[in-house]
Design an enzyme around this catalytic site. Structure first.
Site, PDB file in Angstrom:
ATOM      1  N   ARG A  81       0.853  -1.198   0.000  1.00 33.26           N
ATOM      2  CA  ARG A  81       0.000   0.000   0.000  1.00 33.26           C
ATOM      3  C   ARG A  81       0.883   1.241   0.000  1.00 33.26           C
ATOM      4  NH1 ARG A  81      -3.931  -0.067   4.941  1.00 33.26           N
ATOM      5  NH2 ARG A  81      -4.988  -1.712   3.789  1.00 33.26           N
ATOM      6  N   ARG A 150      -1.956   6.818   9.619  1.00 34.26           N
ATOM      7  CA  ARG A 150      -2.039   6.286   8.240  1.00 34.26           C
ATOM      8  C   ARG A 150      -2.146   7.406   7.206  1.00 34.26           C
ATOM      9  NH1 ARG A 150      -4.124   1.081   8.169  1.00 34.26           N
ATOM     10  NH2 ARG A 150      -3.402  -0.081   9.970  1.00 34.26           N
ATOM     11  N   LYS A 217      -3.964   1.355  14.921  1.00 34.54           N
ATOM     12  CA  LYS A 217      -3.889   2.300  13.802  1.00 34.54           C
ATOM     13  C   LYS A 217      -4.563   3.633  14.154  1.00 34.54           C
ATOM     14  CE  LYS A 217      -6.298  -0.725  11.277  1.00 34.54           C
ATOM     15  NZ  LYS A 217      -7.146  -1.372  10.267  1.00 34.54           N
ATOM     16  N   LYS A 219      -6.187   7.271  12.128  1.00 32.02           N
ATOM     17  CA  LYS A 219      -6.528   7.789  10.796  1.00 32.02           C
ATOM     18  C   LYS A 219      -6.993   9.236  10.847  1.00 32.02           C
ATOM     19  CE  LYS A 219      -7.672   3.246   9.026  1.00 32.02           C
ATOM     20  NZ  LYS A 219      -8.688   2.376   8.417  1.00 32.02           N
ATOM     21  N   CYS A 438     -15.173  -3.392  -0.373  1.00 35.67           N
ATOM     22  CA  CYS A 438     -13.783  -3.635   0.028  1.00 35.67           C
ATOM     23  C   CYS A 438     -13.204  -4.779  -0.803  1.00 35.67           C
ATOM     24  CB  CYS A 438     -13.725  -3.981   1.512  1.00 35.67           C
ATOM     25  SG  CYS A 438     -14.329  -5.643   1.847  1.00 35.67           S
ATOM     26  N   CYS A 444      -7.830 -10.911   0.930  1.00 38.31           N
ATOM     27  CA  CYS A 444      -7.914 -10.512   2.338  1.00 38.31           C
ATOM     28  C   CYS A 444      -8.095 -11.735   3.238  1.00 38.31           C
ATOM     29  CB  CYS A 444      -9.067  -9.540   2.557  1.00 38.31           C
ATOM     30  SG  CYS A 444      -9.158  -9.069   4.285  1.00 38.31           S
ATOM     31  N   CYS A 483     -16.279  -8.521   5.780  1.00 38.44           N
ATOM     32  CA  CYS A 483     -16.281  -8.833   7.218  1.00 38.44           C
ATOM     33  C   CYS A 483     -16.591  -7.543   7.970  1.00 38.44           C
ATOM     34  CB  CYS A 483     -14.928  -9.424   7.638  1.00 38.44           C
ATOM     35  SG  CYS A 483     -13.651  -8.201   7.992  1.00 38.44           S
ATOM     36  N   CYS A 487     -13.929  -1.875   5.968  1.00 39.14           N
ATOM     37  CA  CYS A 487     -12.984  -1.170   5.098  1.00 39.14           C
ATOM     38  C   CYS A 487     -13.674  -0.333   4.021  1.00 39.14           C
ATOM     39  CB  CYS A 487     -12.019  -2.161   4.466  1.00 39.14           C
ATOM     40  SG  CYS A 487     -11.028  -3.027   5.699  1.00 39.14           S
TER      41      CYS A 487
HETATM   42 FE1  SRM Z   1      -9.053  -2.020   6.099  1.00 38.07          FE
HETATM   43  C1  SRM Z   1      -7.667  -4.554   7.838  1.00 38.07           C
HETATM   44  C2  SRM Z   1      -8.147  -3.417   3.223  1.00 38.07           C
HETATM   45  C3  SRM Z   1      -9.772   0.869   4.543  1.00 38.07           C
HETATM   46  C4  SRM Z   1     -10.822  -1.009   8.845  1.00 38.07           C
HETATM   47  N1  SRM Z   1      -8.021  -3.664   5.625  1.00 38.07           N
HETATM   48  C5  SRM Z   1      -7.486  -4.567   6.492  1.00 38.07           C
HETATM   49  C6  SRM Z   1      -6.587  -5.569   5.765  1.00 38.07           C
HETATM   50  C7  SRM Z   1      -5.192  -5.040   5.783  1.00 38.07           C
HETATM   51  C8  SRM Z   1      -6.682  -7.003   6.250  1.00 38.07           C
HETATM   52  C9  SRM Z   1      -5.793  -7.461   7.367  1.00 38.07           C
HETATM   53  O1  SRM Z   1      -5.442  -6.720   8.283  1.00 38.07           O
HETATM   54  O2  SRM Z   1      -5.488  -8.654   7.332  1.00 38.07           O
HETATM   55  C10 SRM Z   1      -7.233  -5.490   4.345  1.00 38.07           C
HETATM   56  C11 SRM Z   1      -6.328  -5.851   3.179  1.00 38.07           C
HETATM   57  C12 SRM Z   1      -7.134  -6.574   2.142  1.00 38.07           C
HETATM   58  C13 SRM Z   1      -6.472  -6.723   0.848  1.00 38.07           C
HETATM   59  O3  SRM Z   1      -6.380  -7.872   0.357  1.00 38.07           O
HETATM   60  O4  SRM Z   1      -6.049  -5.740   0.263  1.00 38.07           O
HETATM   61  C14 SRM Z   1      -7.816  -4.096   4.368  1.00 38.07           C
HETATM   62  N2  SRM Z   1      -8.863  -1.356   4.244  1.00 38.07           N
HETATM   63  C15 SRM Z   1      -8.567  -2.117   3.161  1.00 38.07           C
HETATM   64  C16 SRM Z   1      -8.777  -1.357   1.867  1.00 38.07           C
HETATM   65  C17 SRM Z   1      -7.793  -1.723   0.771  1.00 38.07           C
HETATM   66  C18 SRM Z   1     -10.226  -1.589   1.416  1.00 38.07           C
HETATM   67  C19 SRM Z   1     -10.548  -1.152   0.016  1.00 38.07           C
HETATM   68  O5  SRM Z   1     -11.118  -2.008  -0.671  1.00 38.07           O
HETATM   69  O6  SRM Z   1     -10.286  -0.019  -0.375  1.00 38.07           O
HETATM   70  C20 SRM Z   1      -8.678   0.083   2.396  1.00 38.07           C
HETATM   71  C21 SRM Z   1      -7.272   0.597   2.394  1.00 38.07           C
HETATM   72  C22 SRM Z   1      -7.199   1.966   2.944  1.00 38.07           C
HETATM   73  C23 SRM Z   1      -5.868   2.628   2.830  1.00 38.07           C
HETATM   74  O7  SRM Z   1      -5.515   2.967   1.708  1.00 38.07           O
HETATM   75  O8  SRM Z   1      -5.237   2.834   3.860  1.00 38.07           O
HETATM   76  C24 SRM Z   1      -9.148  -0.113   3.835  1.00 38.07           C
HETATM   77  N3  SRM Z   1     -10.033  -0.317   6.638  1.00 38.07           N
HETATM   78  C25 SRM Z   1     -10.326   0.714   5.793  1.00 38.07           C
HETATM   79  C26 SRM Z   1     -11.310   1.568   6.373  1.00 38.07           C
HETATM   80  C27 SRM Z   1     -11.907   2.801   5.724  1.00 38.07           C
HETATM   81  C28 SRM Z   1     -11.192   4.066   6.093  1.00 38.07           C
HETATM   82  O9  SRM Z   1     -10.168   4.023   6.763  1.00 38.07           O
HETATM   83  O10 SRM Z   1     -11.681   5.118   5.718  1.00 38.07           O
HETATM   84  C29 SRM Z   1     -11.630   1.021   7.603  1.00 38.07           C
HETATM   85  C30 SRM Z   1     -12.713   1.533   8.577  1.00 38.07           C
HETATM   86  C31 SRM Z   1     -12.294   2.742   9.310  1.00 38.07           C
HETATM   87  C32 SRM Z   1     -11.584   2.372  10.571  1.00 38.07           C
HETATM   88  O11 SRM Z   1     -10.389   2.142  10.527  1.00 38.07           O
HETATM   89  O12 SRM Z   1     -12.251   2.249  11.594  1.00 38.07           O
HETATM   90  C33 SRM Z   1     -10.813  -0.164   7.756  1.00 38.07           C
HETATM   91  N4  SRM Z   1      -9.180  -2.636   8.039  1.00 38.07           N
HETATM   92  C34 SRM Z   1     -10.028  -2.127   8.974  1.00 38.07           C
HETATM   93  C35 SRM Z   1      -9.949  -2.956  10.156  1.00 38.07           C
HETATM   94  C36 SRM Z   1     -10.759  -2.749  11.462  1.00 38.07           C
HETATM   95  C37 SRM Z   1     -10.072  -1.832  12.379  1.00 38.07           C
HETATM   96  C38 SRM Z   1     -10.774  -1.736  13.714  1.00 38.07           C
HETATM   97  O13 SRM Z   1     -10.760  -0.681  14.297  1.00 38.07           O
HETATM   98  O14 SRM Z   1     -11.309  -2.728  14.197  1.00 38.07           O
HETATM   99  C39 SRM Z   1      -9.036  -3.981   9.855  1.00 38.07           C
HETATM  100  C40 SRM Z   1      -8.599  -5.142  10.789  1.00 38.07           C
HETATM  101  C41 SRM Z   1      -7.610  -4.741  11.797  1.00 38.07           C
HETATM  102  O15 SRM Z   1      -7.068  -3.646  11.811  1.00 38.07           O
HETATM  103  O16 SRM Z   1      -7.378  -5.591  12.649  1.00 38.07           O
HETATM  104  C42 SRM Z   1      -8.586  -3.759   8.524  1.00 38.07           C
HETATM  105 FE1  SF4 Z   2     -10.876  -7.610   4.434  1.00 37.71          FE
HETATM  106 FE2  SF4 Z   2     -12.859  -7.239   6.104  1.00 37.71          FE
HETATM  107 FE3  SF4 Z   2     -11.452  -5.162   5.258  1.00 37.71          FE
HETATM  108 FE4  SF4 Z   2     -13.063  -6.365   3.605  1.00 37.71          FE
HETATM  109  S1  SF4 Z   2     -13.697  -5.302   5.469  1.00 37.71           S
HETATM  110  S2  SF4 Z   2     -10.947  -5.796   3.175  1.00 37.71           S
HETATM  111  S3  SF4 Z   2     -12.966  -8.458   4.238  1.00 37.71           S
HETATM  112  S4  SF4 Z   2     -10.686  -6.781   6.518  1.00 37.71           S
END
Ligand code: SRM
Ligand code: SF4
Length: 573
Positions: A81, A150, A217, A219, A438, A444, A483, A487
Site C-alpha cells: 500500500r 495512516r 492504527k 486515521k 472492500c 484478504c 467482514c 474497510c
Molecule cells: Fe481495512 C484490515 C483493506 C480501509 C478497517 N483492511 C485490512 C486488511 C489489511 C486485512 C488485514 O489486516 O489482514 C485489508 C487488506 C485486504 C487486501 O487484500 O487488500 C484491508 N482497508 C482495506 C482497503 C484496501 C479496502 C478497500 O477495498 O479499499 C482500504 C485501504 C485503505 C488505505 O488505503 O489505507 C481499507 N479499513 C479501511 C477503512 C476505511 C477508512 O479508513 O476510511 C476502515 C474503517 C475505518 C476504521 O479504521 O475504523 C478499515 N481494516 C479495517 C480494520 C478494522 C479496524 C478496527 O478498528 O477494528 C481492519 C482489521 C484490523 O485492523 O485488525 C482492517
Molecule cells: Fe478484508 Fe474485512 Fe477489510 Fe473487507 S472489510 S478488506 S474483508 S478486513
C-alpha cells in the site's frame, strides 16, 4: 500536569505490543527473512512489523484448499500500500504504478477507500525492487499500515478548488509530520547503511511515538463542506475545513470515529467522531500530535479489539479527553464553527475549477483498475497518463479524478476517454455510482464473504428493481464489506452489507446520506434471494411514500423500518 481521571487499562500487553517492543524500532528480522529463499512467506512476528512498512503477507485464498491437498505451502504473496497523502499522484507516478502492477503484481491496481494505491500478488523476491521503484518516483509505503498514523485523506474535488490546493498541502504536511522517524524502512528496503552517530535513545529515535508506537492504527482525514466524501466522522481525527470569505480560516476538530467491530461482540462498534472545537491552520500539526500522544498514553494495549481511539474516548469520557488534549497543548480550542455537509459521494464527469483548469471524475467500480474483457480501463488510463500534465486524484469512494486538465489538453483527453469508453458512471444507475466494496476475497485473510467481486452482480439485479420503481437517478449509497472491519465504511452506507459467511450478509439500513449518522442492523445472515426480496419491498415503498428530496437513509427511519442510531454505543440495539 497529569490528569488524575485518566488511566490506561491494566492487563497483559497484547502479542503485538511484545513484537513491537523487541523490534528495535520496526526492524525485527525483516531484512534477513526477506532474503531467505526457502519459503515465499515470512514469520508472523515479522509480518506484524511489515505492516508498518505498508505491506503484509497474504495468500491466494482461491488456491488455498487445492494447495493444501497437494501439501504445498499457501500461495504466499504480498499486498503493498502506498502512502499518498490527499490521494494526489502525478502522471509519472501513475505510470510507475501501472508498470509495477504488470511487472511484479497481479496486473491490476486497487484504488482504496483511503485514496491510495494497493498492489496485490507481489512475490517476496520482488518486494525490494517494487519499493525501490516507488521510492524513486517520490512516493513511499511508510506507515501505510500498522500502529501509526495512516494515509491522510482530503476532499478530492471541493466546490472551491483553490481551497483544494491548500487543504491538500495540509494533508501532506500532516502525513509527513506524523511519520515514524525510525530509519528501519530505509535500511531494509533502500539499502541505507546504519550510520555512526545514529540516535539511540527513544527520545531521539521516535520523539512522538516512542518504542511501542500506538496501541492501534490512527486515521486522519480533512473534509471540505459541503462534500463529506472522506467520511470525516469515521476518522480517529476528522478535520472539517472552515472557509470564510473564500479563505481557509481553519478546521473544526472531530475525534473518535471508526468503523470496525466484531460480529456478536457488543463491546465493539462503529462510532462517529465528535466535534470538540476549532483550530487555525497553523495550529493543526501541534493539535494532531497532542491528540495522538493522548491515544498513545491511554489507549488499550492489552485488548486490540478495544484499542482504537474511539474506545479510549468512550472509556475516559469526551470532556476528559478534550481537557487532556488542551492540557498538553497549553491552550484551548476555539468554539466549533458552523458547517453543513450535503453528501459523502463523488461528483462525476467534467467540473471546471480555478485558472481555467478542468477535472474529470471517472467511475471506477470497486476501485479496481484492470483491463476487463470489454473495458480496457487500465490501458485507457495509461494512455491518458502519457499526455496528461495535471494530476490524478484517487478519491475516498475508490474513484479517480483526472485533475487540473488545461483547456488545450481537455480535447485530447476527452478523445481518449471516448476511445476507451471510460465512464463517468452516467450510463449506470445512481445506486451503482454510489457503491463501494472492500477487497475481501481472494486476498484478504479476514474476509468471511465476497465483496468487490460480488457487489457489481448484485447491483445488476438491484438495478432492475430500481428501474421498475423509477429510481434510476436517486442517489442512494450502498456499501459492502467481506467482514465487519468496515474497510468500505459500511456503517455509513444508506444500505450496508457485512459478510457473515460465504454468500451470507448482515444487512444494515438508515445511515445519513451526508455521513453524519450510522446505520442499524435490519436483517441477519441473509443470501441474495432474501436481499433482493427485501430490497424490492423497501425500494417500492420508498418510491411511493418518500417526501420530497427525502434520502433513502432518512426515509427508512421515518417509515419506522429501522430505528435511528444516535451513537455508536447503540449501534447494535
Ligand atoms: Fe481495512 C484490515 C483493506 C480501509 C478497517 N483492511 C485490512 C486488511 C489489511 C486485512 C488485514 O489486516 O489482514 C485489508 C487488506 C485486504 C487486501 O487484500 O487488500 C484491508 N482497508 C482495506 C482497503 C484496501 C479496502 C478497500 O477495498 O479499499 C482500504 C485501504 C485503505 C488505505 O488505503 O489505507 C481499507 N479499513 C479501511 C477503512 C476505511 C477508512 O479508513 O476510511 C476502515 C474503517 C475505518 C476504521 O479504521 O475504523 C478499515 N481494516 C479495517 C480494520 C478494522 C479496524 C478496527 O478498528 O477494528 C481492519 C482489521 C484490523 O485492523 O485488525 C482492517
Ligand atoms: Fe478484508 Fe474485512 Fe477489510 Fe473487507 S472489510 S478488506 S474483508 S478486513
Amino acid at each position: 500536569m497529569v490528569n488524575p481521571v485518566l488511566k490506561a487499562p491494566e492487563g497483559q500487553p497484547s502479542d503485538v505490543e511484545r513484537i513491537k517492543e523487541k523490534s528495535r524500532y520496526l526492524r525485527g528480522t525483516l531484512k534477513e527473512v526477506m532474503q531467505d529463499r526457502i519459503s515465499a512467506g515470512i514469520p508472523e512476528d515479522d509480518n506484524r512489523l511489515m505492516k508498518h512498512h505498508g505491506s503484509y503477507l497474504q495468500d491466494d485464498r482461491d488456491l488455498r484448499n487445492e494447495r493444501q491437498k497437494q501439501k504445498l505451502e499457501p500461495a504466499y504473496q504480498f499486498m503493498l500500500r502506498v502512502r499518498l497523502p490527499g490521494g494526489v499522484a502525478t502522471s509519472d507516478q501513475w505510470l510507475v504504478m501501472d508498470d509495477l502492477a504488470e511487472k511484479y503484481g497481479n496486473g491490476t491496481l486497487k484504488l482504496t477507500t483511503r485514496e491510495t494505491f494497493q498492489m496485490h500478488g507481489i512475490l517476496k523476491w520482488n518486494m525490494k525492487s517494487t519499493i525501490q521503484a516507488i521510492h524513486a518516483s517520490l512516493m513511499d509505503t511508510i506507515a501505510a499500515c500498522g500502529d501509526v498514523n495512516r494515509n491522510v485523506m482530503c476532499t478530492s474535488n471541493p466546490y472551491l478548488s483553490e481551497i483544494h490546493t491548500e487543504v491538500y498541502d495540509w494533508s501532506k504536511k500532516l502525513s509527513d509530520y506524523l511519520l515514524p522517524r525510525t530509519r528501519a524502512y530505509h535500511e531494509i528496503w533502500l539499502d541505507e547503511e546504519k550510520v555512526a552517530g545514529t540516535p539511540e535513545t527513544e527520545e531521539e529515535v521516535e520523539p512522538m511515538y516512542g518504542p511501542l508506537y500506538l496501541p492501534r492504527k490512527f486515521k486522519i482525514g480533512i473534509a471540505v463542506p459541503p462534500s463529506n466524501d472522506i467520511d470525516v466522522f469515521s476518522q480517529d481525527l476528522g478535520l472539517i475545513a472552515v472557509v470564510e470569505d473564500g479563505r481557509l480560516a481553519g478546521f473544526n476538530v472531530a475525534i473518535g470515529g471508526g468503523m470496525g467491530m466484531t460480529h456478536g461482540d457488543t463491546a465493539t462498534y462503529p462510532q462517529l467522531a465528535k466535534v470538540i472545537g476549532f483550530v487555525r491552520p497553523e495550529q493543526i500539526l501541534e493539535t494532531a500530535e497532542k491528540i495522538i500522544t493522548v491515544q498513545r498514553d491511554y489507549g488499550n494495549r492489552s485488548v486490540r479489539k478495544n484499542a482504537r481511539f474511539k474506545y479510549t474516548i468512550d472509556r475516559l469520557g469526551l470532556d476528559n479527553v478534550k481537557a487532556e488534549i488542551e492540557n498538553r497543548l497549553g491552550w484551548s480550542l476555539e468554539e466549533a464553527r458552523e458547517y453543513r455537509f450535503e453528501h459523502n459521494g463523488d461528483r462525476y464527469g467534467w467540473v471546471k475549477g480555478i485558472n481555467g483548469k478542468w477535472h474529470f471524475t471517472l467511475f471506477v467500480e470497486g476501485g479496481r483498475v484492470a483491463d476487463f474483457d470489454d473495458y480496457r480501463l487500465k490501458t485507457g488510463l495509461r494512455e491518458i497518463a502519457k499526455i496528461h500534465t495535471g494530476d490524478f486524484r484517487l478519491t475516498a469512494n475508490q474513484n479517480l479524478i483526472i485533475g487540473n486538465v488545461s483547456s488545450q489538453k481537455k480535447k485530447k483527453i476527452t478523445e481518449l476517454i471516448e476511445q476507451f469508453g471510460l465512464t463517468d458512471g452516467s450510463r449506470y444507475s445512481a445506486l451503482r455510482r454510489n457503491s463501494m466494496a472492500c477487497v475481501a476475497l481472494p486476498t484478504c485473510g479476514l474476509a468471511m464473504a465476497e465483496a468487490e467481486r460480488y457487489l457489481p452482480s448484485l447491483i445488476d439485479k438491484l438495478e432492475e428493481i430500481v428501474d421498475e420503481n423509477g429510481l434510476r437517478n436517486e442517489e442512494i449509497t450502498i456499501r459492502m464489506t467481506g467482514c465487519p472491519n468496515g474497510c468500505a465504511r459500511h456503517a455509513l452506507g444508506e444500505i450496508g452489507f457485512i459478510g457473515k459467511a460465504v454468500g451470507k450478509y448482515n444487512m444494515y439500513l438508515g445511515a445519513a446520506h451526508d455521513g453524519s449518522r450510522l446505520s442499524k442492523m435490519y436483517r441477519e445472515n441473509i443470501g441474495e434471494e432474501e436481499i433482493l426480496g427485501e430490497m424490492r419491498v423497501l425500494l417500492s415503498r420508498y418510491a411511493k411514500e418518500r417526501n420530497e428530496s427525502e434520502h433513502f437513509g432518512d426515509f427508512v427511519i421515518r417509515a419506522g423500518i429501522v430505528k435511528a442510531t444516535t451513537d455508536g454505543t447503540n449501534f447494535h440495539d
